[in-house]
Scaffold this motif. Structure first.
Motif, PDB file in Angstrom:
ATOM      1  N   UNK A   6       0.823  -1.207   0.000  1.00  0.00           N
ATOM      2  CA  UNK A   6       0.000   0.000   0.000  1.00  0.00           C
ATOM      3  C   UNK A   6       0.864   1.267   0.000  1.00  0.00           C
ATOM      4  N   UNK A   7       2.073   1.191   0.549  1.00  0.00           N
ATOM      5  CA  UNK A   7       3.015   2.302   0.381  1.00  0.00           C
ATOM      6  C   UNK A   7       3.348   2.480  -1.088  1.00  0.00           C
ATOM      7  N   UNK A   8       3.541   1.356  -1.759  1.00  0.00           N
ATOM      8  CA  UNK A   8       3.856   1.391  -3.189  1.00  0.00           C
ATOM      9  C   UNK A   8       2.710   2.018  -3.984  1.00  0.00           C
ATOM     10  N   UNK A   9       1.486   1.567  -3.721  1.00  0.00           N
ATOM     11  CA  UNK A   9       0.324   2.106  -4.431  1.00  0.00           C
ATOM     12  C   UNK A   9       0.182   3.598  -4.165  1.00  0.00           C
ATOM     13  N   UNK A  10       0.322   3.994  -2.912  1.00  0.00           N
ATOM     14  CA  UNK A  10       0.176   5.404  -2.544  1.00  0.00           C
ATOM     15  C   UNK A  10       1.216   6.266  -3.259  1.00  0.00           C
ATOM     16  N   UNK A  11       2.441   5.777  -3.308  1.00  0.00           N
ATOM     17  CA  UNK A  11       3.507   6.508  -3.999  1.00  0.00           C
ATOM     18  C   UNK A  11       3.215   6.597  -5.498  1.00  0.00           C
ATOM     19  N   UNK A  12       2.759   5.485  -6.088  1.00  0.00           N
ATOM     20  CA  UNK A  12       2.506   5.459  -7.530  1.00  0.00           C
ATOM     21  C   UNK A  12       1.366   6.387  -7.927  1.00  0.00           C
ATOM     22  N   UNK A  13       0.405   6.570  -7.028  1.00  0.00           N
ATOM     23  CA  UNK A  13      -0.761   7.385  -7.360  1.00  0.00           C
ATOM     24  C   UNK A  13      -0.441   8.876  -7.442  1.00  0.00           C
ATOM     25  N   UNK A  14       0.782   9.239  -7.132  1.00  0.00           N
ATOM     26  CA  UNK A  14       1.210  10.627  -7.339  1.00  0.00           C
ATOM     27  C   UNK A  14       1.424  10.920  -8.823  1.00  0.00           C
ATOM     28  N   UNK A  15       1.547   9.845  -9.605  1.00  0.00           N
ATOM     29  CA  UNK A  15       1.901  10.002 -11.015  1.00  0.00           C
ATOM     30  C   UNK A  15       0.705   9.708 -11.909  1.00  0.00           C
ATOM     31  N   UNK A  16       0.788  10.216 -13.150  1.00  0.00           N
ATOM     32  CA  UNK A  16      -0.327  10.061 -14.086  1.00  0.00           C
ATOM     33  C   UNK A  16      -0.373   8.679 -14.722  1.00  0.00           C
ATOM     34  N   UNK A  17       0.762   7.976 -14.721  1.00  0.00           N
ATOM     35  CA  UNK A  17       0.818   6.675 -15.378  1.00  0.00           C
ATOM     36  C   UNK A  17       1.898   5.826 -14.734  1.00  0.00           C
ATOM     37  N   UNK A  18       1.839   4.518 -14.994  1.00  0.00           N
ATOM     38  CA  UNK A  18       2.895   3.637 -14.505  1.00  0.00           C
ATOM     39  C   UNK A  18       4.218   3.961 -15.180  1.00  0.00           C
ATOM     40  N   UNK A  19       4.169   4.356 -16.434  1.00  0.00           N
ATOM     41  CA  UNK A  19       5.405   4.713 -17.140  1.00  0.00           C
ATOM     42  C   UNK A  19       6.104   5.890 -16.460  1.00  0.00           C
ATOM     43  N   UNK A  61       5.732   6.809 -13.349  1.00  0.00           N
ATOM     44  CA  UNK A  61       6.180   6.333 -12.042  1.00  0.00           C
ATOM     45  C   UNK A  61       7.496   5.570 -12.145  1.00  0.00           C
ATOM     46  N   UNK A  62       7.579   4.661 -13.107  1.00  0.00           N
ATOM     47  CA  UNK A  62       8.792   3.863 -13.288  1.00  0.00           C
ATOM     48  C   UNK A  62       9.991   4.754 -13.603  1.00  0.00           C
ATOM     49  N   UNK A  63       9.787   5.741 -14.452  1.00  0.00           N
ATOM     50  CA  UNK A  63      10.885   6.643 -14.814  1.00  0.00           C
ATOM     51  C   UNK A  63      11.317   7.496 -13.632  1.00  0.00           C
ATOM     52  N   UNK A  64      10.355   8.115 -12.976  1.00  0.00           N
ATOM     53  CA  UNK A  64      10.672   9.048 -11.894  1.00  0.00           C
ATOM     54  C   UNK A  64      11.255   8.360 -10.669  1.00  0.00           C
ATOM     55  N   UNK A  65      10.871   7.121 -10.424  1.00  0.00           N
ATOM     56  CA  UNK A  65      11.369   6.401  -9.254  1.00  0.00           C
ATOM     57  C   UNK A  65      12.607   5.560  -9.572  1.00  0.00           C
ATOM     58  N   UNK A  66      13.077   5.640 -10.804  1.00  0.00           N
ATOM     59  CA  UNK A  66      14.314   4.953 -11.172  1.00  0.00           C
ATOM     60  C   UNK A  66      14.208   3.436 -11.198  1.00  0.00           C
ATOM     61  N   UNK A  67      13.017   2.915 -11.476  1.00  0.00           N
ATOM     62  CA  UNK A  67      12.834   1.460 -11.553  1.00  0.00           C
ATOM     63  C   UNK A  67      13.372   0.970 -12.890  1.00  0.00           C
TER      64      UNK A  67
END
Length: 360
Positions: A217-230, A232-238
């Motif tokens: 749920x920490x992961x989901x909450x963090x991801x929901x700051x972004x407009x897309x999974x793409x 999120x992946x870029x901004x979080x360095x995944x």
């Protein structure tokens, strides 16, 4: 060994039964979303309809729909998509006597035993799947360049480091053309990349981590700051995992929402019918489907996928696999109408590791 597609044995439309049969009868829809009484419901098999004295195959079919006749030909439609004025084929006889023919024996199969009494004809944990694995390897090598391979993934795929590596490797090698899944698959995959856990357990040792139950749920909450999974992946360095691999290699990742979803992640399709329509875009193209450790998604995709596909004007079979550690799950797909599915009862992590090791 080179894989050879089974040949399609078309019906003999020059026989008296087909020549003497009438054209199909249609009735118009008078209320949106409601078919006329006595409608013909489609199956998983190739179906032919006699129109203007010519037998025509319904393309892009699926189970439990109706067939609409228009100036452009035949269209297989879900009931919810019917509109007033659609001409729906009616009739319940499937033996050509009403201009409807369901062809159940179109593809050659391996010779079956002539014995009337034999043991071990079911698919269970006692079944030997060695031949199934070998045939699957041959099939996927062929389909990599000649077909369209759809993986239907449950979250258990992400619970183990080696199975995650295996599916990522298969994506990188080109054996995955589309992924259909739900919120949990993406959530626990990304949890593994940020926290090295899945549902709070270390994805290698399976040891629960302190406060690990917060991770997804920490992961989901963090991801929901972004407009897309793409984003999120870029901004979080995944830079690893299933979601990352799909994005990097342009593999469509269709994530259908569920009534039990947390969050959900950005990019999840929340409306069930919108998700079904999006999934259908890929089941229409699929020539091999592998449903791995997800009962509901596998049954849903199986019900959307016919036993045949028309490719370059030729009719070929669609291969469907259901893989799960539960005998009940793998056999339920067949019970729900996907009669041609091959069931493999095994731990999903072992299955994926074996698959990846044997495909290059």
């Amino acid at each position: 060994m080179d894989f050879v597609l089974p040949e399609f044995n078309a019906p003999n439309f020059e026989s008296h039964a087909f020549i003497s049969s009438p054209n199909v009868h249609t009735e118009e829809v008078i209320k949106n979303g409601v078919a006329p009484e006595n409608f013909h419901a489609t199956t998983i098999f190739p179906e032919y309809f006699k129109i203007n004295n010519k037998w025509t195959l319904a393309n892009n079919s699926r189970m439990d729909c109706v067939v609409v006749v228009s100036d452009d030909g035949l269209e297989v439609k879900e009931f919810r998509k019917l509109i007033v004025g659609d001409r729906v084929i009616v009739g319940r006889n499937e033996d050509a006597t009403q201009g409807i023919y369901v062809h159940t024996n179109g593809f050659q199969s391996e010779r079956q035993s002539d014995e009337t009494f034999v043991f071990r004809t079911g698919r269970s944990r006692e079944t030997s799947f060695s031949r199934d694995y070998d045939r699957l390897y041959e099939l996927l090598r062929y389909e990599k360049d000649n077909g369209y391979i759809v993986f239907v993934l449950g979250p258990a795929v992400t619970f183990d480091q080696d199975s995650k590596k295996a599916i990522v490797s298969l994506i990188q090698k080109g054996y995955v053309h589309a992924v259909l899944a739900g919120n949990a698959l993406a959530t626990h995959d990304l949890e593994g990349e940020l926290f090295k856990t899945a549902l709070g357990q270390d994805i290698y040792t399976q040891v629960p981590i302190s406060k690990g139950h917060y991770h997804h749920i920490d992961l989901i909450n963090k991801a929901r700051q972004y407009r897309s999974l793409e984003e999120f992946v870029i901004q979080e360095g995944i830079c690893d995992g299933i979601v990352y691999a799909c994005l990097k290699h342009n593999v469509p990742l269709i994530l259908a929402g569920s009534i039990r979803d947390d969050g959900p992640l950005p990019g999840i399709i929340p409306n069930a019918y919108d998700a079904q329509d999006k999934m259908r875009e890929y089941t229409k193209k699929s020539t091999t489907v592998l449903g791995l450790a997800t009962q509901l998604h596998t049954i849903a995709v199986g019900n959307m996928t016919p036993s045949y596909q028309v490719v370059n004007s030729s009719i070929r079979p669609v291969f469907i696999y259901s893989v799960d550690v539960s005998e009940f799950v793998v056999n339920k797909l067949r019970d729900r109408g996907t009669l041609g599915a091959t069931s493999i009862v095994t731990n999903i992590q072992d299955f994926l590791v074996n698959l990846n090791r044997n495909l290059h």
